[in-house]
Design a protein around this motif. Structure first.
Motif, PDB file in Angstrom:
ATOM      1  N   THR A  48       0.830  -1.199   0.000  1.00 22.66           N
ATOM      2  CA  THR A  48       0.000   0.000   0.000  1.00 22.66           C
ATOM      3  C   THR A  48       0.867   1.254   0.000  1.00 22.66           C
ATOM      4  O   THR A  48       0.524   2.259  -0.609  1.00 22.66           O
ATOM      5  CB  THR A  48      -0.916   0.000   1.231  1.00 22.66           C
ATOM      6  OG1 THR A  48      -0.112  -0.183   2.403  1.00 22.66           O
ATOM      7  CG2 THR A  48      -1.933  -1.106   1.153  1.00 22.66           C
ATOM      8  N   ARG A  90       0.752   4.247  -2.806  1.00 25.84           N
ATOM      9  CA  ARG A  90       0.592   5.664  -2.500  1.00 25.84           C
ATOM     10  C   ARG A  90       1.730   6.478  -3.105  1.00 25.84           C
ATOM     11  O   ARG A  90       1.552   7.590  -3.586  1.00 25.84           O
ATOM     12  CB  ARG A  90       0.542   5.867  -0.975  1.00 25.84           C
ATOM     13  CG  ARG A  90      -0.784   5.467  -0.349  1.00 25.84           C
ATOM     14  CD  ARG A  90      -0.883   6.058   1.055  1.00 25.84           C
ATOM     15  NE  ARG A  90       0.175   5.572   1.937  1.00 25.84           N
ATOM     16  CZ  ARG A  90       0.054   4.480   2.684  1.00 25.84           C
ATOM     17  NH1 ARG A  90      -1.054   3.757   2.653  1.00 25.84           N
ATOM     18  NH2 ARG A  90       1.050   4.097   3.474  1.00 25.84           N
ATOM     19  N   ARG A 117      -9.808   1.646  -8.890  1.00 25.99           N
ATOM     20  CA  ARG A 117      -9.511   1.441  -7.473  1.00 25.99           C
ATOM     21  C   ARG A 117      -9.553  -0.049  -7.120  1.00 25.99           C
ATOM     22  O   ARG A 117      -8.692  -0.556  -6.387  1.00 25.99           O
ATOM     23  CB  ARG A 117     -10.505   2.207  -6.598  1.00 25.99           C
ATOM     24  CG  ARG A 117     -10.295   1.992  -5.108  1.00 25.99           C
ATOM     25  CD  ARG A 117     -11.325   2.727  -4.272  1.00 25.99           C
ATOM     26  NE  ARG A 117     -11.168   2.420  -2.849  1.00 25.99           N
ATOM     27  CZ  ARG A 117     -11.694   1.341  -2.259  1.00 25.99           C
ATOM     28  NH1 ARG A 117     -12.415   0.486  -2.975  1.00 25.99           N
ATOM     29  NH2 ARG A 117     -11.499   1.130  -0.970  1.00 25.99           N
ATOM     30  N   LEU A 167      -6.467  -2.483  -5.800  1.00 27.52           N
ATOM     31  CA  LEU A 167      -6.533  -3.323  -4.596  1.00 27.52           C
ATOM     32  C   LEU A 167      -6.158  -4.761  -4.912  1.00 27.52           C
ATOM     33  O   LEU A 167      -5.456  -5.416  -4.136  1.00 27.52           O
ATOM     34  CB  LEU A 167      -7.939  -3.262  -3.991  1.00 27.52           C
ATOM     35  CG  LEU A 167      -8.339  -1.935  -3.332  1.00 27.52           C
ATOM     36  CD1 LEU A 167      -9.778  -2.000  -2.837  1.00 27.52           C
ATOM     37  CD2 LEU A 167      -7.399  -1.596  -2.180  1.00 27.52           C
ATOM     38  N   THR A 214      -4.506  -8.888   1.258  1.00 28.10           N
ATOM     39  CA  THR A 214      -4.568  -7.454   1.566  1.00 28.10           C
ATOM     40  C   THR A 214      -5.877  -6.853   1.087  1.00 28.10           C
ATOM     41  O   THR A 214      -6.501  -6.042   1.788  1.00 28.10           O
ATOM     42  CB  THR A 214      -3.386  -6.716   0.914  1.00 28.10           C
ATOM     43  OG1 THR A 214      -2.163  -7.291   1.378  1.00 28.10           O
ATOM     44  CG2 THR A 214      -3.412  -5.243   1.242  1.00 28.10           C
ATOM     45  N   ALA A 215      -6.302  -7.231  -0.138  1.00 26.92           N
ATOM     46  CA  ALA A 215      -7.555  -6.702  -0.674  1.00 26.92           C
ATOM     47  C   ALA A 215      -8.736  -7.082   0.207  1.00 26.92           C
ATOM     48  O   ALA A 215      -9.629  -6.266   0.457  1.00 26.92           O
ATOM     49  CB  ALA A 215      -7.768  -7.222  -2.094  1.00 26.92           C
ATOM     50  N   SER A 216      -8.739  -8.320   0.705  1.00 24.83           N
ATOM     51  CA  SER A 216      -9.817  -8.753   1.605  1.00 24.83           C
ATOM     52  C   SER A 216      -9.804  -7.938   2.885  1.00 24.83           C
ATOM     53  O   SER A 216     -10.863  -7.553   3.403  1.00 24.83           O
ATOM     54  CB  SER A 216      -9.674 -10.245   1.924  1.00 24.83           C
ATOM     55  OG  SER A 216      -9.789 -11.032   0.759  1.00 24.83           O
ATOM     56  N   GLY A 217      -8.622  -7.671   3.404  1.00 27.80           N
ATOM     57  CA  GLY A 217      -8.520  -6.880   4.624  1.00 27.80           C
ATOM     58  C   GLY A 217      -9.012  -5.455   4.446  1.00 27.80           C
ATOM     59  O   GLY A 217      -9.419  -4.800   5.405  1.00 27.80           O
ATOM     60  N   LEU A 218      -8.995  -4.975   3.189  1.00 28.48           N
ATOM     61  CA  LEU A 218      -9.471  -3.623   2.895  1.00 28.48           C
ATOM     62  C   LEU A 218     -10.937  -3.608   2.469  1.00 28.48           C
ATOM     63  O   LEU A 218     -11.439  -2.592   1.975  1.00 28.48           O
ATOM     64  CB  LEU A 218      -8.602  -2.990   1.806  1.00 28.48           C
ATOM     65  CG  LEU A 218      -7.148  -2.723   2.214  1.00 28.48           C
ATOM     66  CD1 LEU A 218      -6.320  -2.284   1.013  1.00 28.48           C
ATOM     67  CD2 LEU A 218      -7.095  -1.659   3.312  1.00 28.48           C
ATOM     68  N   GLY A 219     -11.615  -4.755   2.640  1.00 31.86           N
ATOM     69  CA  GLY A 219     -13.055  -4.808   2.405  1.00 31.86           C
ATOM     70  C   GLY A 219     -13.484  -5.275   1.033  1.00 31.86           C
ATOM     71  O   GLY A 219     -14.671  -5.173   0.681  1.00 31.86           O
TER      72      GLY A 219
END
Length: 351
Positions: A3, A7, A228, A232, A239-244
């Motif tokens: 991430t 950024r 977006r 992800l 990681t994508a799952s952790g971000l919803g």
């Protein structure tokens, strides 16, 4: 990619490079487009081209205007539309599957459309009497569904790509069998199919633009808005799952979106190869970023430029004979794509 890395890539550096590359690509496309519109038999002046581009009145029997507005202009527009669609579809597939070699051909979408076109050309009695665009969409969608079914796990991009490669071989073989067992009386259908699978702009007219443009207008904004989600998925499923995000559902949605982008152009000009594989990688290299928001836009322009070059060369290089544009994408982009495959071969399946 982390991430933090994502950024960092969204800073001003990649944006500035993207603007510069986009401006250069637009200039190249404009020059190529005007050159293509002026060249042919007979050649047209730049003044005549500009007059026809901005004049809204009827042609009234002017042969120069007829050639520019009814023959050459639709081909230029189709090259731009199809190239942009291929460039964006390549980004969607490569980034969502996290595989730098993923493209519509590898995933069986183009072969699914090609198979149903073979049936339509050689055995029209077994295919519903639907427009070619709809038939191609049905064939490509069914191929995509089969890929997901064979992989049994949309969350695993390697399985999806392997399933797509297997299905591509099967559908290609099935198309060959259909051709081999076709009666001699249907030889015209065989020629029609071969011209289709090579990829050609020869028959493109305004009716073709009318069939493709609505799909393009709908799908392109959706693809850009999905950037977006694509970013992800580049971070990895965990990681994508952790971000919803639900990676499996997201991957299926992006695969279907890529089909919507690809199948209309396949119906119009055939499954031209390499563009969707190559354009995203060129874009990432030019802007030094993997941010899908930037890569999609640049890849669309690169794809449009590649197809415009291919069609212009196909139409003019051996005039009065015309070579299918698909041959020139193999000649122009094919060797570069092979070099790309060699460079990526040691990095594994994931990008």
């Amino acid at each position: 990619m982390t991430t933090t890395g994502l950024r960092a890539e969204s800073g001003t550096g990649p944006v500035v490079r993207s603007v510069a590359v986009a401006a250069a690509a637009i200039v190249v496309i404009a020059v190529l487009g005007l050159y293509s519109l002026t060249q042919g038999e007979p050649d047209s002046t730049l003044g005549a081209v500009l007059d026809n581009l901005f004049r809204t009145g009827p042609i009234e029997g002017d042969i120069d205007s007829l050639l520019i507005r009814e023959v050459r202009l639709p081909r230029v527009l189709m090259a731009l539309i199809a190239g942009a669609a291929l460039g964006i579809a390549g980004v969607l597939l490569q980034d969502s599957m996290r595989n730098p070699l993923a493209d519509p051909t590898l995933l069986g979408v183009a072969q699914g459309a090609g198979f149903i076109i073979a049936l339509s050309a050689l055995y029209p009695e077994v295919v519903p009497p639907l427009p070619t665009t709809i038939l191609c969409f049905i064939g490509g969608t069914l191929a995509g569904i089969l890929v997901l079914g064979l992989s049994r796990d949309a969350r695993n991009p390697v399985k999806v790509v392997l399933a797509g490669a297997m299905l591509s071989i099967l559908l290609g073989t099935a198309s060959t069998v259909v051709i081999l067992i076709a009666p001699r009386a249907r030889a015209a259908g065989v020629l029609e199919y071969f011209r289709f699978v090579i990829g050609s702009f020869f028959d493109v007219r305004w009716e073709s633009i009318g069939l493709v443009l609505p799909w393009f207008v709908i799908a392109i904004p959706i693809a850009l808005l999905s950037a977006r989600v694509v970013n992800l998925l580049q971070l990895g499923d965990e990681t994508a799952s952790g971000l919803g995000l639900n990676p499996g559902r997201a991957r299926i949605g992006l695969l279907l979106l890529a089909m919507v982008l690809v199948t209309p152009y396949v119906a119009a000009i055939g499954p031209i190869g390499f563009v969707s594989l190559f354009a995203p990688h060129v874009s990432r290299s030019l802007i030094a970023s993997t941010d899908a928001r930037l890569v999609m836009a640049i890849s669309a322009l690169i794809g449009a430029a590649i197809l415009l070059i291919a069609d212009t060369a196909a139409r003019l290089l051996f005039f009065p004979f015309e070579i299918p544009a698909g041959v020139f994408t193999w000649i122009i982009v094919g060797p570069l794509a092979l070099v790309l495959v060699g460079r990526l071969g040691g990095r594994g399946a994931t990008a």
